[in-house]
Design a protein around this motif. Structure first.
Motif, mmCIF file in Angstrom:
data_model
loop_
_atom_site.group_PDB
_atom_site.id
_atom_site.type_symbol
_atom_site.label_atom_id
_atom_site.label_comp_id
_atom_site.label_asym_id
_atom_site.label_seq_id
_atom_site.Cartn_x
_atom_site.Cartn_y
_atom_site.Cartn_z
ATOM 1 N N SER A 129 -46.789 -5.851 0.755
ATOM 2 C CA SER A 129 -45.926 -5.803 -0.432
ATOM 3 C C SER A 129 -46.438 -4.780 -1.441
ATOM 4 O O SER A 129 -45.640 -4.074 -2.079
ATOM 5 C CB SER A 129 -45.821 -7.189 -1.080
ATOM 6 N N GLN A 130 -47.752 -4.665 -1.560
ATOM 7 C CA GLN A 130 -48.297 -3.673 -2.482
ATOM 8 C C GLN A 130 -48.051 -2.253 -1.974
ATOM 9 O O GLN A 130 -47.765 -1.340 -2.759
ATOM 10 C CB GLN A 130 -49.795 -3.919 -2.677
ATOM 11 N N LEU A 131 -48.189 -2.070 -0.642
ATOM 12 C CA LEU A 131 -47.885 -0.752 -0.077
ATOM 13 C C LEU A 131 -46.422 -0.388 -0.279
ATOM 14 O O LEU A 131 -46.099 0.750 -0.647
ATOM 15 C CB LEU A 131 -48.232 -0.730 1.416
ATOM 16 N N GLU A 132 -45.526 -1.334 -0.052
ATOM 17 C CA GLU A 132 -44.098 -1.058 -0.224
ATOM 18 C C GLU A 132 -43.803 -0.659 -1.669
ATOM 19 O O GLU A 132 -42.999 0.239 -1.937
ATOM 20 C CB GLU A 132 -43.264 -2.284 0.166
ATOM 21 N N ALA A 133 -44.450 -1.316 -2.608
ATOM 22 C CA ALA A 133 -44.265 -0.966 -4.019
ATOM 23 C C ALA A 133 -44.783 0.444 -4.296
ATOM 24 O O ALA A 133 -44.166 1.220 -5.044
ATOM 25 C CB ALA A 133 -44.981 -1.984 -4.906
ATOM 26 N N LEU A 134 -45.915 0.772 -3.669
ATOM 27 C CA LEU A 134 -46.469 2.125 -3.821
ATOM 28 C C LEU A 134 -45.517 3.169 -3.248
ATOM 29 O O LEU A 134 -45.267 4.215 -3.879
ATOM 30 C CB LEU A 134 -47.827 2.194 -3.124
ATOM 31 N N GLU A 152 -42.345 3.037 -2.935
ATOM 32 C CA GLU A 152 -41.155 3.149 -3.786
ATOM 33 C C GLU A 152 -41.441 4.012 -5.006
ATOM 34 O O GLU A 152 -40.605 4.802 -5.446
ATOM 35 C CB GLU A 152 -40.712 1.743 -4.218
ATOM 36 N N GLN A 153 -42.653 3.907 -5.554
ATOM 37 C CA GLN A 153 -43.022 4.718 -6.710
ATOM 38 C C GLN A 153 -43.216 6.183 -6.332
ATOM 39 O O GLN A 153 -42.924 7.091 -7.105
ATOM 40 C CB GLN A 153 -44.298 4.157 -7.341
ATOM 41 N N MET A 154 -43.718 6.438 -5.113
ATOM 42 C CA MET A 154 -43.988 7.817 -4.677
ATOM 43 C C MET A 154 -42.720 8.581 -4.297
ATOM 44 O O MET A 154 -42.641 9.802 -4.453
ATOM 45 C CB MET A 154 -44.928 7.811 -3.462
ATOM 46 N N GLU A 155 -41.731 7.885 -3.768
ATOM 47 C CA GLU A 155 -40.562 8.534 -3.170
ATOM 48 C C GLU A 155 -39.862 9.521 -4.094
ATOM 49 O O GLU A 155 -39.504 10.630 -3.663
ATOM 50 C CB GLU A 155 -39.579 7.476 -2.672
ATOM 51 N N PRO A 156 -39.656 9.201 -5.390
ATOM 52 C CA PRO A 156 -38.983 10.190 -6.254
ATOM 53 C C PRO A 156 -39.726 11.516 -6.380
ATOM 54 O O PRO A 156 -39.141 12.526 -6.754
ATOM 55 C CB PRO A 156 -38.903 9.462 -7.605
ATOM 56 N N GLU A 157 -41.024 11.504 -6.076
ATOM 57 C CA GLU A 157 -41.812 12.737 -6.153
ATOM 58 C C GLU A 157 -41.979 13.415 -4.796
ATOM 59 O O GLU A 157 -42.756 14.361 -4.653
ATOM 60 C CB GLU A 157 -43.181 12.428 -6.755
ATOM 61 N N GLY A 158 -41.218 12.936 -3.799
ATOM 62 C CA GLY A 158 -41.272 13.556 -2.485
ATOM 63 C C GLY A 158 -42.583 13.322 -1.769
ATOM 64 O O GLY A 158 -43.051 14.193 -1.025
ATOM 65 N N LEU A 159 -43.177 12.183 -1.954
ATOM 66 C CA LEU A 159 -44.437 11.827 -1.314
ATOM 67 C C LEU A 159 -44.216 10.621 -0.413
ATOM 68 O O LEU A 159 -43.620 9.623 -0.829
ATOM 69 C CB LEU A 159 -45.500 11.492 -2.370
#
Length: 349
Positions: free
Chosen positions: A10-15, A17-24
């Protein structure tokens, strides 16, 4: 991938989701799909009926001229590569029609192209102002960057298979193209000049007279009248390869390498009753049946072969051929490009 604890997941999934807008994105989630243990081509094994395609092509000829279309061609799109106009991930194929009296106007482009004649004779392809008069099963090249046009002064339609590296050039974002100001590029030398100079395992002795053809690509016409007897001569005197039959590759006379920088081409002859052993290679190959009847067995699927049919065998698919009568095949692939990149691999089974 190791099974993760619920709280870790769950913590990885949250991470993520936060990275995706920056193309990571996390490589560890995608690595197995990016670096494969062996090729897994999206392209499918497929055969095109020449008679069926010809009917559609002639109907198109009634509706649009070669000049209107610039190139009146039906794309042979692999059913596994929908919307990409590709027959394999790296190559394109199409059937082109030039009707009597027509000219397909002069242009040039970064893409390398070959033409393998299927029907008609005495039409021409002109490359940088030199005509190659075309006859059935001739191979004619229009290398990248060279002006070319096609014309049909005869009373019968002319049809050939186009093979280009369009997907490869698209992959590198390296496409350039331009049209010429007139329908035909001005004639520079008599028809067949380059074939006379380079087509018989000889070349002009270097002197004070400059050669008009590019130094790296002087020859662009490989006539059936020359390659077919060479296959017969090989079949009479050479031991047959159990995986290929009797096979000859078309070469660039300058360096003994493939005909163009991204495309290789060859022909094969298999005597009546001969069956090859299983073979696979990383170069997805487009085959044309030149003569004879037979079968291709690809990944266990048996496919009947008759003259002028076109078959694509994608990368790393196991194939063997069975010749019911003497079977002659033409094939082209991206082997030239793969060898330059140290990617090519084959396996005789």
């Amino acid at each position: 991938m190791e099974v993760l604890r619920n709280d870790q997941r769950s913590q990885l999934e949250a991470l993520y989701e936060q990275m995706e807008p920056e193309g990571l994105y996390p490589l560890w989630e995608k690595l197995s799909a990016l670096v494969l243990p062996q090729p897994d081509s999206p392209a499918k094994v497929h055969k095109w009926s020449y008679d069926s395609a010809r009917d559609y092509l002639m109907r198109a000829g009634d509706l649009i001229s070669a000049k209107q279309a610039e190139r009146r061609v039906l794309i042979l799109e692999n059913p596994g590569l929908g919307g990409l106009s590709s027959i394999t991930p790296s190559l394109y194929a199409g059937l082109q029609l030039i009707l009597p009296g027509e000219i397909a106007p002069a242009h040039r482009h970064a893409q390398c192209a070959l033409r393998f004649v299927l029907e008609g004779e005495d039409a021409y392809t002109s490359v940088d102002g030199e005509k190659a008069v075309m006859r059935p099963f001739d191979l004619v090249l229009t290398p990248g960057g060279q002006w070319h046009d096609h014309g049909n002064p005869t009373s019968k339609p002319m049809i050939w298979l186009d093979g280009l590296d369009i997907p490869t050039v698209r992959h590198f974002d390296a496409s350039f193209a331009e049209g010429y100001s007139e329908d035909q590029f001005p004639q520079q030398v008599p028809a067949g000049d380059s074939l006379n100079r380079y087509g018989r395992n000889m070349r002009p002795l270097k002197g004070h007279v400059a050669d008009r053809r590019p130094a790296h690509q002087p020859l662009f016409h490989y006539p059936y009248a020359e390659w077919r007897p060479a296959l017969d001569a090989m079949a009479r005197g050479a031991e047959i390869d159990p995986h290929l039959g009797h096979a000859l590759e078309f070469l660039n006379p300058v360096n003994g390498g493939p005909i163009m920088s991204t495309i290789s081409a060859h022909v094969r002859l298999m005597p009546a009753g001969f069956e090859t052993r299983d073979r696979r290679a990383t170069d997805g190959t487009i085959f044309v049946v030149v003569e004879g009847q037979g079968e291709a067995v690809v990944e266990g699927e048996t496919i009947a072969l008759t003259p002028r049919e076109i078959l694509v065998v994608p990368s790393w698919k196991t194939v063997r051929f069975k010749a019911q009568s003497q079977l002659v095949l033409f094939g082209y692939s991206d082997k030239a490009c793969q060898e330059k990149l140290n990617l090519y691999k084959e396996e005789n089974l």
